[in-house]
Design an enzyme around this catalytic site. Structure first.
Site, mmCIF file in Angstrom:
data_model
loop_
_atom_site.group_PDB
_atom_site.id
_atom_site.type_symbol
_atom_site.label_atom_id
_atom_site.label_comp_id
_atom_site.label_asym_id
_atom_site.label_seq_id
_atom_site.Cartn_x
_atom_site.Cartn_y
_atom_site.Cartn_z
ATOM 1 N N ASP A 92 0.860 -1.180 0.000
ATOM 2 C CA ASP A 92 0.000 0.000 0.000
ATOM 3 C C ASP A 92 0.900 1.234 0.000
ATOM 4 O O ASP A 92 2.110 1.142 0.179
ATOM 5 C CB ASP A 92 -0.976 -0.016 1.166
ATOM 6 C CG ASP A 92 -0.305 0.055 2.526
ATOM 7 O OD1 ASP A 92 0.878 0.413 2.593
ATOM 8 O OD2 ASP A 92 -0.974 -0.238 3.532
ATOM 9 N N ASP A 271 -7.449 -7.263 1.999
ATOM 10 C CA ASP A 271 -6.454 -7.376 3.058
ATOM 11 C C ASP A 271 -7.055 -6.809 4.329
ATOM 12 O O ASP A 271 -7.947 -5.955 4.275
ATOM 13 C CB ASP A 271 -5.178 -6.601 2.706
ATOM 14 C CG ASP A 271 -5.332 -5.113 2.993
ATOM 15 O OD1 ASP A 271 -4.838 -4.658 4.038
ATOM 16 O OD2 ASP A 271 -5.966 -4.406 2.182
#
Length: 376
Positions: A92, A271
């Site tokens: 990310d 996630d």
């Protein structure tokens, strides 16, 4: 990166697909264990591969940038070489971590200025720098730099935030397109759809993201304080617009029920820290519901952690023994719980895939979802 839709559900938007990266193939729907600092807490990689059967893990740009630092990662040859994981990795952008430091950061057009939570040192994340950092980390899938607005943000703030995110997105793509990966394999850049809980902003963001023709797309800014039904509504709004031939990644979500509801609405990738974080605090997810392993009711329960569970730990350890480990603060408790919960989450998405392919997803989902949410 390549993506193929293998099967779609006749009664919903659920689909089973295949993502092919240079580090391996990922069958969707998929859950990605979170390895924030280059490791999935309390879990060895051989357990992730062989027992949990993880196909891709996630790393965090903010944390890896601060420690061990980009210089060390480049000397190692990227995160894959540094930590020994040979499968796909997604990073990310660090945006969520930066913006969660509300008292220690300042937003401006150039980027986000923040102070490290470790030593208070000052740093600046620009869209260009975040692309460069993720090139150095070397993940197979990298994320655009964005601002994650809280779920209760008012419309004016949400619009201002989205304006900034979209300008940053243009800069992310410009930087990504003028640079190359550093370690001899392909990287894919996913833009992120923001817009808080406002349908018009979400539609605008999704339309802008779709025009980028990226190899995949992400949905951010959900499960951050808004009502659950509003989250599902925003997923539906966005997935009506995002391309059907590209994977859709719902960031930071969530409970087992959240996963099934989002899969039904056309999401492919997930996630969340919940299985490992909650596991370390004694919460166990099972096919029959949720267990609190600190409860006295398990003190003399010598049955397996879960009958026919997805992990080897379910067959070896009893509820009574796992409770004993938690009560005595033994480190092994954290490991067993993390392995179990991750194996359960991977089992769940693989079961969803199986039922999408055989045409029974909607019926299966309606049968199991209430059971998954009950407290035992």
């Amino acid at each position: 990166m390549d993506f193929q839709v293998n099967q779609t559900d006749k009664l919903s938007n659920a689909r089973a697909g295949t993502i092919t990266t240079d580090h391996g193939v990922i069958e969707t729907p998929i859950f990605m264990p979170v390895g924030t600092q280059g490791t999935v807490k309390a879990v060895h990689f051989h357990e992730l591969k062989e027992d949990i059967k993880a196909e891709i893990i996630l790393g965090n740009t903010y944390h890896l940038y601060l420690r061990p630092g980009i210089e060390i990662l480049e000397q190692a040859g990227g995160l894959h070489k540094f930590n020994g994981w040979d499968g796909p990795i997604l990073t990310d952008s660090g945006g969520f971590q930066v913006f969660s430091l509300s008292e220690n950061r300042k937003l401006k057009e150039e980027g986000a200025e923040f102070r490290s939570h470790i030593d208070g040192s000052k740093h600046l994340f620009t869209p260009e720098k975040v692309m460069d950092i993720q090139r150095s980390i070397g993940a197979d899938i990298i994320m655009a730099f964005d601002e994650c607005t809280p779920g209760d943000a008012d419309y004016a703030y949400a619009k201002q935030s989205l304006d900034l995110t979209e300008r940053w997105l243009d800069r992310c793509f410009a930087r990504f397109n003028e640079t190359e990966g550093k370690y001899g394999y392909r990287q894919a850049l996913f833009p992120i759809v923001q817009g808080c809980v406002y349908p018009d902003l979400r539609r605008r963001a999704a339309e802008n993201v779709a025009k980028k023709n990226a190899e995949g797309n992400a949905i951010g800014g959900l499960a951050v304080g808004e009502p659950t039904e509003k989250m599902y509504e925003m997923i539906e709004v966005v997935n009506e617009i995002l391309p059907k031939d590209k994977p859709r990644y719902l960031m930071g979500v969530g409970t087992p029920a959240n996963l099934l509801e989002a899969i039904e609405r056309g999401v492919d990738m997930f996630d969340c820290i919940m299985p490992t974080r909650n596991g370390r605090n004694g919460q166990i997810f099972t096919k029959n519901g949720i267990l609190n392993m600190r409860n006295k009711k398990w003190e003399a329960d010598f049955s397996p952690i879960e009958e026919d569970g997805a992990s080897y730990v379910d067959r070896i350890y009893s509820k009574a023994y796992l409770r004993h480990l938690f009560i005595t603060n033994e480190i092994l408790a954290l490991q067993i719980a993390s392995i179990h919960n991750l194996a359960f989450y991977l089992w769940l998405v693989k079961e969803a895939r199986k039922h999408i392919i055989d045409g029974s997803f909607s019926q299966w989902k309606s049968n199991v979802i209430k059971q998954l949410q009950q407290r035992i």
